[in-house]
Design a protein around this motif. Structure first.
Motif, PDB file in Angstrom:
ATOM      1  N   PRO A 120       0.804  -1.228   0.000  1.00 42.55           N
ATOM      2  CA  PRO A 120       0.000   0.000   0.000  1.00 42.55           C
ATOM      3  C   PRO A 120       0.837   1.278   0.000  1.00 42.55           C
ATOM      4  O   PRO A 120       0.482   2.248  -0.675  1.00 42.55           O
ATOM      5  CB  PRO A 120      -0.819  -0.103   1.301  1.00 42.55           C
ATOM      6  N   LEU A 121       1.951   1.264   0.755  1.00 40.87           N
ATOM      7  CA  LEU A 121       2.788   2.466   0.807  1.00 40.87           C
ATOM      8  C   LEU A 121       3.368   2.802  -0.567  1.00 40.87           C
ATOM      9  O   LEU A 121       3.585   3.974  -0.886  1.00 40.87           O
ATOM     10  CB  LEU A 121       3.920   2.273   1.817  1.00 40.87           C
ATOM     11  N   LEU A 122       3.616   1.794  -1.385  1.00 46.09           N
ATOM     12  CA  LEU A 122       4.145   2.028  -2.728  1.00 46.09           C
ATOM     13  C   LEU A 122       3.049   2.345  -3.736  1.00 46.09           C
ATOM     14  O   LEU A 122       3.185   3.238  -4.566  1.00 46.09           O
ATOM     15  CB  LEU A 122       4.935   0.808  -3.203  1.00 46.09           C
ATOM     16  N   MET A 123       1.931   1.583  -3.663  1.00 47.80           N
ATOM     17  CA  MET A 123       0.956   1.633  -4.741  1.00 47.80           C
ATOM     18  C   MET A 123      -0.190   2.626  -4.503  1.00 47.80           C
ATOM     19  O   MET A 123      -0.728   3.169  -5.464  1.00 47.80           O
ATOM     20  CB  MET A 123       0.365   0.230  -4.978  1.00 47.80           C
ATOM     21  N   TRP A 124      -0.586   2.870  -3.267  1.00 43.83           N
ATOM     22  CA  TRP A 124      -1.700   3.790  -3.037  1.00 43.83           C
ATOM     23  C   TRP A 124      -1.399   5.209  -3.479  1.00 43.83           C
ATOM     24  O   TRP A 124      -2.255   5.846  -4.105  1.00 43.83           O
ATOM     25  CB  TRP A 124      -2.112   3.762  -1.568  1.00 43.83           C
TER      26      TRP A 124
ATOM     27  N   GLU B  57      -8.346   3.290 -21.523  1.00 48.37           N
ATOM     28  CA  GLU B  57      -7.396   4.224 -22.145  1.00 48.37           C
ATOM     29  C   GLU B  57      -6.754   5.173 -21.139  1.00 48.37           C
ATOM     30  O   GLU B  57      -5.655   5.668 -21.360  1.00 48.37           O
ATOM     31  CB  GLU B  57      -8.096   5.024 -23.246  1.00 48.37           C
ATOM     32  N   ASN B  58      -7.429   5.426 -20.008  1.00 46.89           N
ATOM     33  CA  ASN B  58      -6.857   6.347 -19.021  1.00 46.89           C
ATOM     34  C   ASN B  58      -6.078   5.629 -17.926  1.00 46.89           C
ATOM     35  O   ASN B  58      -5.769   6.217 -16.898  1.00 46.89           O
ATOM     36  CB  ASN B  58      -7.950   7.226 -18.400  1.00 46.89           C
ATOM     37  N   VAL B  59      -5.765   4.353 -18.121  1.00 50.15           N
ATOM     38  CA  VAL B  59      -4.907   3.618 -17.194  1.00 50.15           C
ATOM     39  C   VAL B  59      -3.516   3.495 -17.816  1.00 50.15           C
ATOM     40  O   VAL B  59      -3.370   2.862 -18.862  1.00 50.15           O
ATOM     41  CB  VAL B  59      -5.452   2.198 -16.903  1.00 50.15           C
ATOM     42  N   PRO B  60      -2.492   4.107 -17.223  1.00 54.88           N
ATOM     43  CA  PRO B  60      -1.136   3.988 -17.771  1.00 54.88           C
ATOM     44  C   PRO B  60      -0.721   2.519 -17.889  1.00 54.88           C
ATOM     45  O   PRO B  60      -0.909   1.735 -16.957  1.00 54.88           O
ATOM     46  CB  PRO B  60      -0.270   4.722 -16.732  1.00 54.88           C
ATOM     47  N   ARG B  61      -0.164   2.149 -19.025  1.00 50.74           N
ATOM     48  CA  ARG B  61       0.180   0.745 -19.286  1.00 50.74           C
ATOM     49  C   ARG B  61       1.207   0.205 -18.293  1.00 50.74           C
ATOM     50  O   ARG B  61       1.196  -0.966 -17.954  1.00 50.74           O
ATOM     51  CB  ARG B  61       0.691   0.592 -20.722  1.00 50.74           C
ATOM     52  N   TRP B  62       2.089   1.056 -17.800  1.00 51.54           N
ATOM     53  CA  TRP B  62       3.113   0.580 -16.881  1.00 51.54           C
ATOM     54  C   TRP B  62       2.531   0.169 -15.534  1.00 51.54           C
ATOM     55  O   TRP B  62       3.173  -0.553 -14.753  1.00 51.54           O
ATOM     56  CB  TRP B  62       4.195   1.639 -16.684  1.00 51.54           C
ATOM     57  N   GLN B  63       1.287   0.607 -15.243  1.00 55.16           N
ATOM     58  CA  GLN B  63       0.663   0.228 -13.981  1.00 55.16           C
ATOM     59  C   GLN B  63       0.098  -1.187 -13.993  1.00 55.16           C
ATOM     60  O   GLN B  63      -0.092  -1.799 -12.933  1.00 55.16           O
ATOM     61  CB  GLN B  63      -0.476   1.199 -13.640  1.00 55.16           C
TER      62      GLN B  63
ATOM     63  N   THR C 246      -6.514   5.891 -10.545  1.00 51.90           N
ATOM     64  CA  THR C 246      -6.784   4.538 -11.023  1.00 51.90           C
ATOM     65  C   THR C 246      -7.084   3.589  -9.864  1.00 51.90           C
ATOM     66  O   THR C 246      -6.552   3.737  -8.773  1.00 51.90           O
ATOM     67  CB  THR C 246      -5.574   3.996 -11.799  1.00 51.90           C
ATOM     68  N   PHE C 247      -7.957   2.609 -10.135  1.00 52.63           N
ATOM     69  CA  PHE C 247      -8.266   1.522  -9.194  1.00 52.63           C
ATOM     70  C   PHE C 247      -8.830   2.045  -7.873  1.00 52.63           C
ATOM     71  O   PHE C 247      -8.568   1.471  -6.823  1.00 52.63           O
ATOM     72  CB  PHE C 247      -7.019   0.653  -8.937  1.00 52.63           C
ATOM     73  N   GLU C 248      -9.631   3.110  -7.944  1.00 52.19           N
ATOM     74  CA  GLU C 248     -10.146   3.709  -6.711  1.00 52.19           C
ATOM     75  C   GLU C 248     -11.009   2.739  -5.923  1.00 52.19           C
ATOM     76  O   GLU C 248     -10.953   2.703  -4.690  1.00 52.19           O
ATOM     77  CB  GLU C 248     -10.957   4.972  -7.012  1.00 52.19           C
ATOM     78  N   TYR C 249     -11.816   1.944  -6.618  1.00 52.93           N
ATOM     79  CA  TYR C 249     -12.689   0.994  -5.933  1.00 52.93           C
ATOM     80  C   TYR C 249     -11.882   0.058  -5.039  1.00 52.93           C
ATOM     81  O   TYR C 249     -12.214  -0.148  -3.872  1.00 52.93           O
ATOM     82  CB  TYR C 249     -13.467   0.190  -6.974  1.00 52.93           C
TER      83      TYR C 249
END
Length: 316
Positions: free
Chosen positions: A189-193, A270-276, A201-204
């Motif tokens: 979480p500390l890295l990804m949130w 389309e609004n999700v960066p591919r590297w994620q 992205t991935f708010e849910y």
């Protein structure tokens, strides 16, 4: 008073944009971190003298003392983050797009709902963030940002305890396998949130991850009962039942919806960066799997209390 008013104004009415949201996020996270550090110091001073008594405190094993001192932080984090984020939650089936896919990187359209402290409270209780001027695309809802930042502040405090200040006690209390799981549970979480917050992205999944921290409050109360030696009493069983119920409510009950959402998510929106995507494919399912793993552990511990397994061990 001026300092408190400034803090209230900043937290509730600060105008953040996509460029400044991380500055806002980390400011709140650092404030949360300092709060937890102060609370920990207060607990370490007050508990031995007033809650337990010095003689009873001395009889407790060191790792038990460490857990009990940490319990108020668990309770604060669970109640604060777990409740604040509630206004941000929505079940994905109600947000399906025409193609039957969930947009995991959707952006919200919002306008300012009023200025000043009153306007800040309105925005805190509604879905939008606070932005000046005309309609703009923003990232997470304000409630998600507030709760996620508060939870990250707690995770930073707890991570330092786990790895530096209380490492030996935590290893003894949880065992090496559980200890490593807790480390990973904090690092992810500390890295990804913050990344998810920055890009909207991935708010849910993030919001439900923060919501699940509500079980920390019930766990903290249970920890105090263990330290006081009353977990096997009627009061202790009630506390244990409360913990099991809250855990099921915020972690197990939404599980089917999480799995359904993962299957129907538009991972390639389309609004999700591919590297994620490589990170998301790993980090989104892991919390769900950990929740199931912990559920079986909790039910095993609960059964021991209910069946009197702990008393039989003591008698033996």
């Amino acid at each position: 008073m001026n300092v408190m008013n400034c803090l209230k104004s900043y937290v509730l009415t600060h105008e953040y944009t996509e460029e400044t949201i991380l500055r806002y996020f980390f400011s709140l996270a650092f404030l949360s971190f300092l709060t937890h550090e102060l609370l920990h110091l207060m607990s370490a001073s007050i508990f031995p003298k007033y809650l337990f008594g010095e003689k009873k405190w001395e009889k407790l094993a060191k790792h038990r003392r460490a857990q009990v001192v940490h319990a108020p932080n668990q309770i604060l984090n669970g109640l604060l983050a777990g409740q604040v984020v509630r206004g941000s939650l929505e079940r994905f089936p109600s947000a399906m797009k025409k193609n039957g896919k969930f947009d995991v990187g959707r952006r919200l359209e919002t306008t300012t709902r009023g200025g000043g402290l009153f306007g800040g409270f309105l925005n805190l209780l509604t879905r939008g963030g606070v932005l000046g001027g005309e309609k703009k695309a923003v990232t997470f809802r304000r409630t998600t940002v507030l709760a996620t930042a508060a939870s990250c502040g707690y995770l930073m405090y707890d991570f330092l305890l786990l790895t530096i200040f209380d490492r030996k006690n935590m290893l003894r209390a949880h065992g090496r396998r559980q200890y490593m799981i807790y480390i990973m549970h904090h690092v992810l979480p500390l890295l990804m949130w913050p990344v998810a917050t920055r890009y909207g992205t991935f708010e849910y999944f993030v919001a439900w991850g923060v919501r699940s921290e509500l079980s920390q409050a019930a766990m903290g109360l249970r920890t105090v009962c263990i330290g006081m030696g009353i977990l096997d009493t009627i009061y202790g069983v009630i506390v244990q039942l409360n913990f099991v119920g809250v855990y099921f409510w915020v972690r197990m009950w939404p599980l089917l919806d999480h799995v359904r959402s993962m299957a129907k998510a538009d991972w390639f929106a389309e609004n999700v960066p591919r590297w994620q995507l490589p990170f998301a494919f790993f980090t989104v399912p892991v919390p769900a799997m950990l929740n199931v793993y912990w559920w079986f552990m909790i039910m095993g511990a609960f059964w021991k209390v209910v069946s009197g397994g702990n008393k039989k061990k003591k008698e033996a």
